[in-house]
Design an enzyme around this catalytic site. Structure first.
Site, PDB file in Angstrom:
ATOM      1  N   ASN A  78    -100.894  10.694  -1.848  1.00  0.00           N
ATOM      2  CA  ASN A  78    -101.409   9.837  -2.930  1.00  0.00           C
ATOM      3  C   ASN A  78    -102.766   9.235  -2.571  1.00  0.00           C
ATOM      4  O   ASN A  78    -103.224   8.281  -3.201  1.00  0.00           O
ATOM      5  CB  ASN A  78    -100.403   8.719  -3.250  1.00  0.00           C
ATOM      6  CG  ASN A  78    -100.125   7.841  -2.030  1.00  0.00           C
ATOM      7  OD1 ASN A  78    -100.696   8.051  -0.962  1.00  0.00           O
ATOM      8  ND2 ASN A  78     -99.254   6.859  -2.200  1.00  0.00           N
ATOM      9  N   GLU A 110    -101.871   1.740   0.131  1.00  0.00           N
ATOM     10  CA  GLU A 110    -101.483   2.577  -0.987  1.00  0.00           C
ATOM     11  C   GLU A 110    -102.476   2.419  -2.154  1.00  0.00           C
ATOM     12  O   GLU A 110    -103.298   1.487  -2.148  1.00  0.00           O
ATOM     13  CB  GLU A 110    -100.071   2.176  -1.448  1.00  0.00           C
ATOM     14  CG  GLU A 110     -98.976   2.470  -0.411  1.00  0.00           C
ATOM     15  CD  GLU A 110     -98.560   3.938  -0.349  1.00  0.00           C
ATOM     16  OE1 GLU A 110     -99.430   4.807  -0.189  1.00  0.00           O
ATOM     17  OE2 GLU A 110     -97.348   4.215  -0.459  1.00  0.00           O
ATOM     18  N   HIS A 127    -103.473   7.678   0.219  1.00  0.00           N
ATOM     19  CA  HIS A 127    -103.422   6.475   1.047  1.00  0.00           C
ATOM     20  C   HIS A 127    -104.106   6.685   2.386  1.00  0.00           C
ATOM     21  O   HIS A 127    -104.196   7.795   2.893  1.00  0.00           O
ATOM     22  CB  HIS A 127    -101.990   5.942   1.215  1.00  0.00           C
ATOM     23  CG  HIS A 127    -101.069   6.742   2.084  1.00  0.00           C
ATOM     24  ND1 HIS A 127     -99.702   6.731   1.908  1.00  0.00           N
ATOM     25  CD2 HIS A 127    -101.281   7.568   3.148  1.00  0.00           C
ATOM     26  CE1 HIS A 127     -99.137   7.498   2.823  1.00  0.00           C
ATOM     27  NE2 HIS A 127    -100.070   8.020   3.578  1.00  0.00           N
ATOM     28  N   ASP A 137    -100.361   1.590  11.631  1.00  0.00           N
ATOM     29  CA  ASP A 137     -99.316   1.145  10.709  1.00  0.00           C
ATOM     30  C   ASP A 137     -97.928   1.333  11.321  1.00  0.00           C
ATOM     31  O   ASP A 137     -97.785   1.881  12.419  1.00  0.00           O
ATOM     32  CB  ASP A 137     -99.434   1.852   9.345  1.00  0.00           C
ATOM     33  CG  ASP A 137     -99.638   3.359   9.474  1.00  0.00           C
ATOM     34  OD1 ASP A 137     -99.408   3.909  10.558  1.00  0.00           O
ATOM     35  OD2 ASP A 137    -100.037   3.991   8.481  1.00  0.00           O
TER      36      ASP A 137
HETATM   37  C1  F6R Z   1     -99.437   7.310   9.599  1.00  0.00           C
HETATM   38  C2  F6R Z   1    -100.417   7.063   8.527  1.00  0.00           C
HETATM   39  C3  F6R Z   1    -100.350   7.847   7.275  1.00  0.00           C
HETATM   40  C4  F6R Z   1    -100.585   9.332   7.531  1.00  0.00           C
HETATM   41  C5  F6R Z   1    -100.594  10.140   6.227  1.00  0.00           C
HETATM   42  C6  F6R Z   1    -100.675  11.626   6.495  1.00  0.00           C
HETATM   43  O1  F6R Z   1     -99.689   6.484  10.703  1.00  0.00           O
HETATM   44  O2  F6R Z   1    -101.257   6.236   8.675  1.00  0.00           O
HETATM   45  O3  F6R Z   1    -101.292   7.348   6.364  1.00  0.00           O
HETATM   46  O4  F6R Z   1    -101.815   9.489   8.166  1.00  0.00           O
HETATM   47  O5  F6R Z   1     -99.458   9.859   5.474  1.00  0.00           O
HETATM   48  O6  F6R Z   1     -99.555  12.035   7.228  1.00  0.00           O
HETATM   49  P1  F6R Z   1     -99.453  13.505   7.851  1.00  0.00           P
HETATM   50  O7  F6R Z   1    -100.473  13.553   8.942  1.00  0.00           O
HETATM   51  O8  F6R Z   1     -98.051  13.601   8.406  1.00  0.00           O
HETATM   52  O9  F6R Z   1     -99.758  14.452   6.755  1.00  0.00           O
END
Ligand code: F6R
Length: 245
Positions: A136, A143, A138, A67
């Site tokens: 959340n 989302e 995701h 992403d």
């Molecule tokens: C980022 C991504 C997000 C993160 C998620 C957790 O490329 O795909 O979905 O994996 O928000 O983020 P952290 O690892 O910082 O807790």
């Protein structure tokens, strides 16, 4: 889905790196789809070190970024592009032809998504996706409420995602949307490995593992996946009543 609860973040990260090593050894031409964020930092450091020490061939693999934040340039250290270059693409010397990342500055977002969809389908799907989980639920920027048959798309980010996302940046950023590989492409991957650590992820993992299986909490969809792995440290697993396999 297989659940592995490791004692520490280091052990979880080593186990995740080992799964990627297994895939690279079994299929040097693998299509890898990698998340960014705090969770995978050590996994990628360990992975890059092992690949170099064990002289594993990465010249034929392809790496796609899971992403990207819309409106954030690649030279911004909080961008997914910057992160993947820092931890993997540069240390491993991956060639531009092996790497495809979303362009968060593109003025043709439909084409950005079409290019990612085309690459994934040309390669016959993702071989291994390594993802984290958001507060959340995701996966990537899929989302809550994202259709399970979504391919790469532009995602309007929830306030929790844009608030938490500020942690990656030096100064406040106007985060609002992202580009992401879609749930369908991730759920169809040969292996879908989620990693989660730390006590702040404990309620997330409880909802993921013990709440309703629904795209309203995308991480819960992993539970039905034979290709799914959830690797955690013990702090993230404290609220789980399910047993590890
Ligand atoms: C980022 C991504 C997000 C993160 C998620 C957790 O490329 O795909 O979905 O994996 O928000 O983020 P952290 O690892 O910082 O807790």
């Amino acid at each position: 889905m297989k659940l592995q609860i490791h004692d520490t973040y280091a052990a979880m990260s080593a186990a995740a790196a080992a799964l990627v090593m297994d895939t690279l050894r079994a299929k040097p031409t693998a299509l890898l789809c990698f998340a960014t964020g705090d969770t995978p930092r050590l996994t990628y450091e360990l992975l890059a070190a092992r690949i170099q020490e064990e002289k594993v061939d990465t010249s034929q693999c392809t790496l796609i970024g899971l992403d990207e934040w819309l409106g954030i340039p690649p030279e911004n250290e909080g961008s997914c592009d910057y992160f993947l270059h820092h931890y993997l693409i540069n240390p491993l010397g991956l060639k531009p032809r092996q790497v495809h990342l979303f362009d968060g500055l593109s003025d043709d977002l439909e084409n950005e998504c079409a290019m990612m969809n085309g690459l994934i389908s040309d390669k016959g799907g993702i071989d291994l996706a390594l993802v984290g989980v958001g507060m959340n639920g995701h996966i990537g920027f899929n989302e809550p409420g994202t259709p399970v048959d979504a391919a790469a798309h532009v995602s309007a980010l929830e306030p929790i995602t844009t608030q938490v996302g500020q942690k990656y940046f030096m100064g406040e950023q106007p985060l609002h949307s992202g580009l992401t590989v879609g749930l369908k492409q991730l759920l169809e991957a040969g292996q879908l490995i989620m990693i989660a650590n730390g006590e702040k992820k404990a309620p997330v993992l409880r909802q993921m593992m013990e709440g309703e299986i629904s795209n309203l909490f995308p991480a819960s969809l992993l539970r039905q996946q034979v290709n799914g792995f959830l690797l955690t440290d013990s702090a993230a697993a404290t609220m789980l009543t399910t047993q590890k396999e």
